[in-house]
Design a protein around this motif. Structure first.
Motif, PDB file in Angstrom:
ATOM      1  N   LEU A 110       0.820  -1.207   0.000  1.00 18.76           N
ATOM      2  CA  LEU A 110       0.000   0.000   0.000  1.00 18.76           C
ATOM      3  C   LEU A 110       0.856   1.259   0.000  1.00 18.76           C
ATOM      4  O   LEU A 110       0.491   2.280  -0.546  1.00 18.76           O
ATOM      5  N   GLN A 132      -3.748   3.397   7.180  1.00 13.61           N
ATOM      6  CA  GLN A 132      -4.700   2.410   6.687  1.00 13.61           C
ATOM      7  C   GLN A 132      -4.005   1.065   6.485  1.00 13.61           C
ATOM      8  O   GLN A 132      -4.544   0.019   6.828  1.00 13.61           O
ATOM      9  N   VAL A 138      -4.769  -2.576   8.355  1.00 17.29           N
ATOM     10  CA  VAL A 138      -5.066  -3.859   7.724  1.00 17.29           C
ATOM     11  C   VAL A 138      -4.163  -4.948   8.288  1.00 17.29           C
ATOM     12  O   VAL A 138      -4.604  -6.038   8.617  1.00 17.29           O
ATOM     13  N   LYS A 170     -15.625   1.059   5.338  1.00 16.37           N
ATOM     14  CA  LYS A 170     -14.500   0.873   4.428  1.00 16.37           C
ATOM     15  C   LYS A 170     -13.901  -0.495   4.678  1.00 16.37           C
ATOM     16  O   LYS A 170     -13.478  -0.798   5.793  1.00 16.37           O
ATOM     17  N   ALA A 225     -11.484  -4.005   3.608  1.00 23.16           N
ATOM     18  CA  ALA A 225     -10.386  -4.627   2.880  1.00 23.16           C
ATOM     19  C   ALA A 225     -10.556  -6.128   3.001  1.00 23.16           C
ATOM     20  O   ALA A 225     -11.034  -6.616   4.022  1.00 23.16           O
ATOM     21  N   ALA A 257      -7.475   1.739  -2.290  1.00 20.06           N
ATOM     22  CA  ALA A 257      -6.916   0.538  -1.675  1.00 20.06           C
ATOM     23  C   ALA A 257      -8.000  -0.310  -1.019  1.00 20.06           C
ATOM     24  O   ALA A 257      -7.799  -1.493  -0.769  1.00 20.06           O
ATOM     25  N   CYS A 258      -9.142   0.292  -0.729  1.00 29.18           N
ATOM     26  CA  CYS A 258     -10.220  -0.412  -0.044  1.00 29.18           C
ATOM     27  C   CYS A 258     -11.544  -0.127  -0.737  1.00 29.18           C
ATOM     28  O   CYS A 258     -11.692   0.876  -1.425  1.00 29.18           O
TER      29      CYS A 258
END
Lengths: 219, 219
Positions: A7, A134, A138, B58, B60, B88-89
């Motif tokens: 990312l 972010q 994750v 949001k 992932a 990214a998500c």
DNA sequence: CGCGAAGTTGAGAGAGGTCAACTCCGGTGG
DNA sequence: CCACCGGAGTTGACCTCTCTCAACTTCGCG
């Protein structure tokens, strides 16, 4: 997990470009000793910062007195953005001689009012901060300790060397890694040895590390 | 931990203010069904978004196929900022009838070039996004499941009602909470019943919740 | 050399995940 | 009107992973 480690891919390139000359004229450079505080939790957020060399860590203290590392800032990374007038976390230099450039927030905002290019620089820096957080969000989920540690190493290798296969020297201690990944030092250590034995990474002298094989996490 | 739950205190007030008229003239309103996708992972980041009613999450997906919820966006919250050109998500509506306002990114950036007030609005929205992620980063550490769940409830009560003691209806399922806190549904459920029995919270019909006593986490 | 911090390794205990059964509730269709 | 269904939520039993505590080694430095 491999995807998440990527990312942060674009940050470095974008944020390494220098700001405008006007912006740099507002800058003050701080040179910090190992462990020295850049700002404390609760300090008024009157400046924005950028790491120019070394490594900084953003820390929060839990009510039980444990340290939590929220993010590591590498050369080129901005930090210290705050929506409130006080910082929620402290920031410290991780290694001796870390240099941090400081920009007075109000003046920089005024400067940006008439400078679209500078605006975008600030905006991008903030967006990159979001992307970093972010990515950690994750990784930090219910993955196993082994995966967390591997992702961390992969991310660090990439951010430090801009290649995925280079050997790099980890600038932080096992304790820092543990507090960042929310694991105990022992578990970090065990995970690293397991990753080494399984052939996923090579670990030369404890700090020098290299990614060998992304598939071999199982061991 | 109580301190961390308060990190988001100032968001709502600041971000609820409307943007400029020019900004709103670029807006498109989307009305979403329960579970509907606002954008997918990998979509080009050509818009910025703001929740106007309802709730968005949001998400992932981990390589093992587990869902991780990175953040919940409440009315007033901006989302969709990206330092890269792809998201990214993914983002989905959590409840039926969630409305999301969409702003074309490039046009908004051009507009902001000549409008310092709008710049600050965007900047503040980004900074608030950072603060939200940071708060979650702190909560998600090695605290116990009980503390995570309590912090989550406290944060939600505050963001939803702007008071700390009001009774609110949680808009999301236990599964959403579990994926957000990186716990299993069972653990979330168990933690809630324990918090209820210990007198820390009151839980009327499963969704209606109220903070009673911040000290009673032990039970 | 000796000291302390960093790092590794082992054994035992506790917290949370997994699997499974069961209840509750709203919607759908006979 | 009621039976049925599926998703949400709760609770229990078992097992695995990580934390904790502890011993020990290694490294850097005065």
């Amino acid at each position: 997990m491999l995807a998440t480690a990527r990312l942060s891919q674009d940050h470095a390139t974008a944020s390494r470009q220098l700001g405008s000359a006007a912006m740099e004229s507002l800058a003050t450079v701080m040179r910090c000793q190992r462990g020295e505080t850049v700002y404390e939790q609760g300090d008024r957020s009157e400046y924005w910062y950028r790491v120019t060399s070394g490594l900084a860590r953003k820390c929060a203290l839990t009510p039980e007195g444990r340290r939590r590392i929220i993010e590591f800032s590498l050369p080129g990374d901005f930090f210290g953005f705050s929506a409130r007038d006080a910082h929620a976390c402290a920031v410290e230099a991780v290694i001796e001689g870390t240099t941090v450039t400081r920009y007075p927030r109000r003046q920089l905002e005024l400067l940006a009012d008439g400078d679209p290019q500078l605006q975008r620089l600030i905006r991008d820096a903030a967006f990159q901060g979001i992307a970093r957080l972010q990515a950690r969000n994750v990784i930090l989920g219910p993955t196993t300790a082994l995966e967390k540690v591997f992702c961390f190493i992969a991310d660090m290798v990439e951010r430090l060397s801009h290649e995925t296969t280079a050997a790099v020297v980890l600038p932080m201690t096992r304790y820092d890694i543990a507090d960042y990944l929310s694991l105990s030092v022992e578990t970090v250590s065990r995970s690293l040895t397991r990753l080494r034995h399984s052939g996923a990474i090579s670990l030369l002298d404890g700090r020098r590390v290299r990614i060998l094989n992304e598939q071999r996490l199982s061991g």
